[in-house]
Design an enzyme around this catalytic site. Structure first.
Site, PDB file in Angstrom:
ATOM      1  CB  THR A 126       0.609  -1.019   5.756  1.00 42.03           C
ATOM      2  OG1 THR A 126       0.774  -1.478   4.423  1.00 42.03           O
ATOM      3  CG2 THR A 126      -0.083   0.321   5.750  1.00 42.03           C
ATOM      4  N   PRO A 128       0.304   2.797  10.627  1.00 35.50           N
ATOM      5  CG  PRO A 128      -0.597   2.859  12.780  1.00 35.50           C
ATOM      6  CD  PRO A 128       0.491   2.217  11.973  1.00 35.50           C
ATOM      7  CD  GLU A 244       1.782  -7.655  -2.109  1.00 34.24           C
ATOM      8  OE1 GLU A 244       2.965  -7.720  -1.715  1.00 34.24           O
ATOM      9  OE2 GLU A 244       0.882  -7.089  -1.471  1.00 34.24           O
ATOM     10  N   GLY A 366       0.417  -1.918  -3.225  1.00 37.31           N
ATOM     11  CA  GLY A 366       0.916  -0.706  -3.891  1.00 37.31           C
ATOM     12  C   GLY A 366      -0.262  -0.071  -4.619  1.00 37.31           C
TER      13      GLY A 366
HETATM   14  C1  LIG Z   1      -8.056  -4.596   2.940  1.00 35.14           C
HETATM   15  C2  LIG Z   1      -6.602  -4.248   3.004  1.00 35.14           C
HETATM   16  C3  LIG Z   1      -5.659  -5.251   3.219  1.00 35.14           C
HETATM   17  C4  LIG Z   1      -4.312  -4.937   3.339  1.00 35.14           C
HETATM   18  N1  LIG Z   1      -3.406  -5.910   3.648  1.00 35.14           N
HETATM   19  C5  LIG Z   1      -2.127  -5.567   3.963  1.00 35.14           C
HETATM   20  C6  LIG Z   1      -1.207  -6.515   4.492  1.00 35.14           C
HETATM   21  O1  LIG Z   1      -1.540  -7.704   4.627  1.00 35.14           O
HETATM   22  N2  LIG Z   1       0.032  -6.104   4.840  1.00 35.14           N
HETATM   23  C7  LIG Z   1       0.435  -4.809   4.694  1.00 35.14           C
HETATM   24  O2  LIG Z   1       1.563  -4.509   5.038  1.00 35.14           O
HETATM   25  N3  LIG Z   1      -0.402  -3.880   4.195  1.00 35.14           N
HETATM   26  C8  LIG Z   1      -1.679  -4.218   3.847  1.00 35.14           C
HETATM   27  N4  LIG Z   1      -2.554  -3.269   3.367  1.00 35.14           N
HETATM   28  C9  LIG Z   1      -2.097  -1.901   3.259  1.00 35.14           C
HETATM   29  C10 LIG Z   1      -1.980  -1.377   1.827  1.00 35.14           C
HETATM   30  O3  LIG Z   1      -0.931  -2.009   1.158  1.00 35.14           O
HETATM   31  C11 LIG Z   1      -1.797   0.142   1.937  1.00 35.14           C
HETATM   32  O4  LIG Z   1      -3.044   0.662   2.384  1.00 35.14           O
HETATM   33  C12 LIG Z   1      -1.396   0.791   0.623  1.00 35.14           C
HETATM   34  O5  LIG Z   1      -0.084   0.412   0.274  1.00 35.14           O
HETATM   35  C13 LIG Z   1      -1.487   2.313   0.664  1.00 35.14           C
HETATM   36  O6  LIG Z   1      -0.828   2.825   1.783  1.00 35.14           O
HETATM   37  P1  LIG Z   1      -1.582   3.900   2.719  1.00 35.14           P
HETATM   38  O7  LIG Z   1      -2.908   3.319   3.083  1.00 35.14           O
HETATM   39  O8  LIG Z   1      -0.678   4.291   3.807  1.00 35.14           O
HETATM   40  O9  LIG Z   1      -1.860   5.138   1.763  1.00 35.14           O
HETATM   41  P2  LIG Z   1      -0.856   6.375   1.516  1.00 35.14           P
HETATM   42  O10 LIG Z   1       0.505   5.870   1.234  1.00 35.14           O
HETATM   43  O11 LIG Z   1      -1.043   7.355   2.620  1.00 35.14           O
HETATM   44  O12 LIG Z   1      -1.462   6.986   0.182  1.00 35.14           O
HETATM   45  C14 LIG Z   1      -2.595   7.874   0.172  1.00 35.14           C
HETATM   46  C15 LIG Z   1      -2.834   8.341  -1.249  1.00 35.14           C
HETATM   47  O13 LIG Z   1      -1.689   9.069  -1.716  1.00 35.14           O
HETATM   48  C16 LIG Z   1      -1.252   8.526  -2.949  1.00 35.14           C
HETATM   49  N5  LIG Z   1       0.213   8.613  -3.051  1.00 35.14           N
HETATM   50  C17 LIG Z   1       1.138   8.272  -2.124  1.00 35.14           C
HETATM   51  N6  LIG Z   1       2.370   8.452  -2.606  1.00 35.14           N
HETATM   52  C18 LIG Z   1       2.237   8.904  -3.885  1.00 35.14           C
HETATM   53  C19 LIG Z   1       3.139   9.239  -4.922  1.00 35.14           C
HETATM   54  N7  LIG Z   1       4.477   9.158  -4.770  1.00 35.14           N
HETATM   55  N8  LIG Z   1       2.642   9.680  -6.122  1.00 35.14           N
HETATM   56  C20 LIG Z   1       1.293   9.752  -6.301  1.00 35.14           C
HETATM   57  N9  LIG Z   1       0.389   9.438  -5.360  1.00 35.14           N
HETATM   58  C21 LIG Z   1       0.841   8.999  -4.173  1.00 35.14           C
HETATM   59  C22 LIG Z   1      -1.693   7.078  -2.911  1.00 35.14           C
HETATM   60  O14 LIG Z   1      -1.752   6.519  -4.220  1.00 35.14           O
HETATM   61  C23 LIG Z   1      -3.048   7.186  -2.232  1.00 35.14           C
HETATM   62  O15 LIG Z   1      -4.009   7.511  -3.197  1.00 35.14           O
HETATM   63  C24 LIG Z   1      -3.892  -3.583   3.192  1.00 35.14           C
HETATM   64  C25 LIG Z   1      -4.844  -2.596   2.933  1.00 35.14           C
HETATM   65  C26 LIG Z   1      -6.178  -2.904   2.860  1.00 35.14           C
HETATM   66  C27 LIG Z   1      -7.166  -1.793   2.632  1.00 35.14           C
END
Ligand SMILES: Cc1cc2nc3c(=O)[nH]c(=O)nc-3n(C[C@H](O)[C@H](O)[C@H](O)COP(=O)(O)OP(=O)(O)OC[C@H]3O[C@@H](n4cnc5c(N)ncnc54)[C@H](O)[C@@H]3O)c2cc1C
Length: 381
Positions: A126, A128, A244, A366
């Site tokens: 992930t 920003p 996962e 995811g």
């Molecule tokens: C505590 C914590 C630990 C984590 N650990 C890791 C880690 O170790 N390594 C790592 O790489 N990541 C990690 N993550 C990241 C996590 O996997 C991501 O936050 C998550 O995949 C969502 O991505 P985003 O935050 O960019 O949200 P976005 O992708 O910006 O999504 C925002 C919203 O839009 C919705 N959305 C996006 N696309 C679609 C679609 N096609 N259809 C419908 N709705 C959609 C999403 O469901 C969400 O509700 C962690 C996150 C947290 C909070």
């Protein structure tokens, strides 16, 4: 209902892990939550007792057990409300990439340390600017002689402070036409010039987890740190994300089981209007609903795990398990918390922390919306 997944060896393993938790984890939990991370040393202690990568064969330094031992670890951590000691992330999510896709020289270089606790791992997908849309990552890796030079930033990375090795997804082909085939995976070891651990992030829950930002500024790694084929990163992630998601579902079910058990006990003790609150019909009916949901979740997840350990690639079912159990855990824990009244809002109560810890399960690995996108595709919709 009786569970049919485990044999006598698994039961012995569970007892041993419970003893480990009682000795090495539970007494430290308040301090870890305060510090925002677990002790580095507890990883080595876990490794010394065979609790890291339980499924890894002995020739690579592992204990040579199976994924069901991993499941036991996930369940017991949830039963003990430990959400920051990311054993499952390390053992069952990240190390499997190295096991499946690294070459033999790389496996011999990294796997024994992963099993002993000398190497704590993190996974940097992930960024920003993107999480769900992995093909849109902006971190790049450019070939320069015998090295790759990595530039970019990652966020929300679990084990971000404690990690000794991070598996990083980076674009090796920036052409947007090759978005999926342009991603590769690299190992970056802590201490490499240009790899900077950023700040530990303040979160709603998972207080003892050192989730962090990571930065790569002209960070050079040797070509021998490319894991799998160049351009195969997206395929590798798609393959490994099933387990996962299943791990998240396992934790969600165990979490709601524990909260329900403690809530039933609490409602039988706590009195209002001269009788235990469990005797109010509203309490009983709501707890019956929770118990039914927990039983259904347990049955489904055990079934998916049974198929998974036979080697089936269950894209649809793992996604279903992830979204449904984590949505359900949130509902169940919220319902239970209500029966604790004001105490359910106090951080010293495990149910309060379980409520906050559970929220992220609907977001990471995811999001639950992405799970539904995957399931819909699998259903041909
Ligand atoms: C505590 C914590 C630990 C984590 N650990 C890791 C880690 O170790 N390594 C790592 O790489 N990541 C990690 N993550 C990241 C996590 O996997 C991501 O936050 C998550 O995949 C969502 O991505 P985003 O935050 O960019 O949200 P976005 O992708 O910006 O999504 C925002 C919203 O839009 C919705 N959305 C996006 N696309 C679609 C679609 N096609 N259809 C419908 N709705 C959609 C999403 O469901 C969400 O509700 C962690 C996150 C947290 C909070």
């Amino acid at each position: 209902m009786d569970r049919h997944l485990f044999d006598a060896d698994h039961d012995t393993f569970r007892q041993a892990f419970r003893q480990f938790l009682a000795r090495e984890v539970v007494p430290n939990q308040p301090r870890w939550r305060e510090a925002g991370q677990v002790d580095r040393e507890v990883w080595r202690k876990a490794g010394a007792q065979g609790f890291l990568c339980p499924w890894l064969e002995e020739s690579y330094g592992g204990p040579g057990a199976d994924f069901l031992c991993s499941m036991i670890i996930m369940e017991e951590l949830a039963y003990h409300y430990e959400s920051g000691f990311a054993l499952s992330l390390h053992s069952d999510i990240i190390v499997p990439y190295l096991y499946s896709f690294a070459n033999d020289e790389q496996k011999r270089r990294w796997l024994p340390g992963c099993a002993s606790g000398e190497i704590v791992t993190a996974l940097g997908m992930t960024e920003p600017g993107t999480g769900s849309d992995l093909a849109a990552i902006a971190t790049t890796a450019t070939r320069d002689g015998d090295d790759w030079v990595i530039n970019g930033s990652k966020t929300f990375i679990s084990n971000g402070q404690l990690c000794d090795l991070v598996l990083v997804a980076a674009k090796t082909d920036p052409d947007p036409k090759n978005a999926h085939r342009g991603i590769s995976m690299f190992v970056v070891e802590a201490g490499r010039k240009g790899f900077v651990k950023g700040k530990k992030l303040h979160k709603m829950g998972m207080a003892s987890q050192d989730t962090s930002e990571l930065f790569f500024e002209d960070c050079r790694v040797p070509a021998a740190n490319l894991v799998g084929a160049e351009g195969a990163g997206f395929m590798m992630m798609m393959q490994k994300l099933q387990q996962e998601r299943l791990c998240v579902a396992i934790g969600a079910v165990a979490g709601m089981e524990q909260v329900l058990k403690e809530t039933i006990a609490y409602t039988q003790e706590r009195k209002a209007f001269g009788k235990p609150i469990s005797k109010f019909q509203n309490t009983a009916f709501r707890l019956v609903e929770c118990a039914t949901k927990v039983e259904i979740a347990r049955t489904f997840v055990d079934k998916v795990v049974a198929e998974h350990v036979k080697g089936k690639h269950l894209v649809k079912e793992c996604s279903m398990a992830k979204f449904w159990t984590t949505d359900t855990a949130q509902e169940v824990i919220d319902t239970c918390l209500q029966f604790f009244g004001g105490y359910g809002y106090m951080l010293e109560y495990p149910v309060t922390r379980a409520f906050m810890d559970a929220r992220v399960q609907r977001i990471y690995a995811g999001t639950n919306e992405i799970m539904k996108v995957i399931i819909a595709k699998q259903m041909g919709l």
